[in-house]
Design a protein around this motif. Sequence first.
Motif, PDB file in Angstrom:
ATOM      1  N   ASP A  54      -4.033   1.400  -8.701  1.00 37.61           N
ATOM      2  CA  ASP A  54      -3.282   0.081  -8.243  1.00 37.61           C
ATOM      3  C   ASP A  54      -1.778  -0.041  -8.873  1.00 37.61           C
ATOM      4  O   ASP A  54      -1.431   0.637  -9.759  1.00 37.61           O
ATOM      5  CB  ASP A  54      -4.101  -1.059  -9.211  1.00 37.61           C
ATOM      6  N   ARG A  98     -10.313   2.387   0.791  1.00 39.53           N
ATOM      7  CA  ARG A  98     -11.157   1.895  -0.250  1.00 39.53           C
ATOM      8  C   ARG A  98     -12.185   1.074   0.261  1.00 39.53           C
ATOM      9  O   ARG A  98     -13.473   0.966  -0.273  1.00 39.53           O
ATOM     10  CB  ARG A  98     -10.359   0.735  -1.151  1.00 39.53           C
ATOM     11  N   HIS A 106       1.820  -2.144  -9.595  1.00 42.19           N
ATOM     12  CA  HIS A 106       2.281  -3.343 -10.450  1.00 42.19           C
ATOM     13  C   HIS A 106       3.697  -3.382 -10.060  1.00 42.19           C
ATOM     14  O   HIS A 106       4.526  -2.430 -10.025  1.00 42.19           O
ATOM     15  CB  HIS A 106       1.875  -3.294 -11.974  1.00 42.19           C
TER      16      HIS A 106
END
Length: 793
Positions: free
Chosen positions: A767, A606, A769
């Motif tokens: 992302d 990233r 979780h």
Amino acid sequence: MELEDSDPASPMNISTPITQQPPPQASSSPPRGLLDSDPLGVAIAVDAANAPADIRAGLGHIVQSHNVPYFVRQSETAAEWSVSFEHAGDMAAGTYEVRSAAAGAQLVVRYSRRIDAFRALGQILTAARAAELAAAGDASSESLKAPGFRIEETAQFETLALMIDCSRNGVLAVDSVCAMLRQMALMGYNMLQLYTEDTYRVEGEPFFGYLRGGYSQAELRSIDDYADALGIEVVPCIQTLGHLGQMLQWPRYAGLRDTNEVILSKLPETYALLERLITTVSAPLRSRRIHIGMDEAYGVGEGRFRALFGTHEGTAIFVEHLARVHELCKARGLRPMIWSDMLFCLAAKNNALYAYYDQSNNPAEAFNKVEGIPPDIDLVFWDYYHTLPEIYTRKIIQHRELGCDNPWVASAAWTWSRLWCYLPFSFESNRASLSAAKSPAGRVSSFMLTIWGDEGNECDFFSALPVMLYVANHAYTDRAEIDVGFMENSFAAICGGSLGDWMYACRIDEIPSLGDSPDMRSQLPSNMSKWILWEDPMLSFMSPQYDTLDLESHYTQIADRLLGCALTSAPGGRYPLNRLLRMPGLLARALSLKCHLRDSLVRPYRAGDRSALLQAAETRLRPLIEAHRELWLYHRSRWMRIYKPFGWETLELRYGGLMARLSTMYDRIIAYSLKQPCTSLRRSRAIGVTAGVRSRRPSASQDLPSTISAFGCDEDYDNGLWRKPAPLLPPDPDPLSSVYSSNGSGIGSLGEEDDSIIDSIPELDEDLHCIYENSYTSLLLDYARVTTPSRLG
């Protein structure tokens, strides 16, 4: 037998019988532990030739095969301790004693039951180990030369049984069964049940246990003969209602299905088959007892039964079926036993285990409305989950109210759905069940320890040996606690392992900051090492459960210690069984590389730092591939040593799937980092030299070479850490299309090839979780749950 007081600071909270010996003399320095390389200070000569005939062969089996070399032949050397045996007809059943003769080092074992003679020998081994520890390496110590001790024990149960699952992939090889029998005899177990749903061969039924490695009649007979020599009864343990899905999956048995797992009752053909099964499995064995299963038969009467015979109450169906199977057993002189859970679940009209363990659920009233259970059927109450004795006591009383005056109690070593037996919870739950089974309110005469292999039988069953020993030691004392020092000595002397090291191996399933804390014990034991191993490495969707924990350091520390123990363990040493610690050690090493792998890749990805991403792939992902391969190879060799080969294919497909995912992950990250097409990196290669990289992992201080080609490095680096690979063949052209793009991407009409540059890795853009909030890693998950977030429909 005299007993030490319980040590409240004990990590296992246990205390146990000890021998009566003079107290050790005070010493200015504490005694040191015994190392694997320390020579044995005691040699034990067993007078098997003059022993009673009914134990002579069994003594020979143990003396010739024991892995810790305490035993010598009297003709070879002057033994420190000499052991003889005497059958005492006036002694109460279950009682034995060991006394020193006038000469001091001559020990005489007096016994009533054969199994107690072998238990006595195991306690002599334990006493030898304790004497050596007290001598602290002083070979001239009087405690070694003249053991003035007396051992007396009385068994708390008429039957102490071990049940081993041979139906969940792994079928123990006959040699492994014999090795387990020797350990059982030295501990004091007098019954073995091999749980075989369909893993025994039945003449005329080729699809019963098809390609599953079932035992032949000759194999069962040889096991029974070996066990009998050791005073152990082998009882067949099968299924006659539920848990028959392995058989019912085949078209040959389609007409016998009620549901996918439950056989169709009421049908004459069903009882004709069950008659053949019962006859076959009992024929080669001496025992006139048989375990006919009948647990977890969920949905009985709700499948094809309802279509054929209409709606019937589940309790009535169960009792009628039980009565018919009972008659089959009775006609062959067999006394059956069953697991008791369905009696409680059917009465509560609830298939969940909660109904079985619900303290308010008493099925006596429901079964009084039907003909009831034949009085000569034994009920086996199984509970592997609770740690309070009163819970077990209440259920034992409820079994008596069902008409079973003397139910069995079955506990478990936590071996299922994991790769190493979880000892701490096994000790806790067994302590509770044993305390209840020995208490005045709950006292029973038969206790069974079970070893299950659910979810693929990934676990080495021999990792349950400490639990077997703990249960056996409990079964020979009326106390509720077992001393840690006694357990350590008996495990070292009888099994050949270091209990502290085996307990340490259990940390692979513990959160490093909490360990086995009271809060953690309020839940079922986690199998985190299993689900971290099998979770998809690229998606790593379970990693938020442990993203705040330093599992890398945790598993590195475990791997270093366990692999060190395994490497220093030698045949002929004190701890030959410690070699089995290589399995959890290799597992811990793989987990140390995998646990935070995705995070180490996401950060540079990233940030757009392709060089750092490449370095992470080479220093973390590459070693992980190799660590995983070594784990697979060791697991394979261990499986082939202790089990029949059938069933390994299930685990090998898991290993192969993970290796393929790691390979794909590596290739795509390398292609992205080097701005190369992924297909240009595609080739057949042996794991160990991938993309031109050797297997050694560079240290943190090493930098990557400056010149990197698409396939590795153009020059040697750090004594050959990098090396230039052989040239690769170009991608094959698409044989189904004559259309190729001008830039040479070679995309055929069916899209077989794509030489475009990889400019993103979508999986690393997502992302993650936390799925199970506040649970951290305290989760018991199966393989299917962690391999992919997708639910296949």
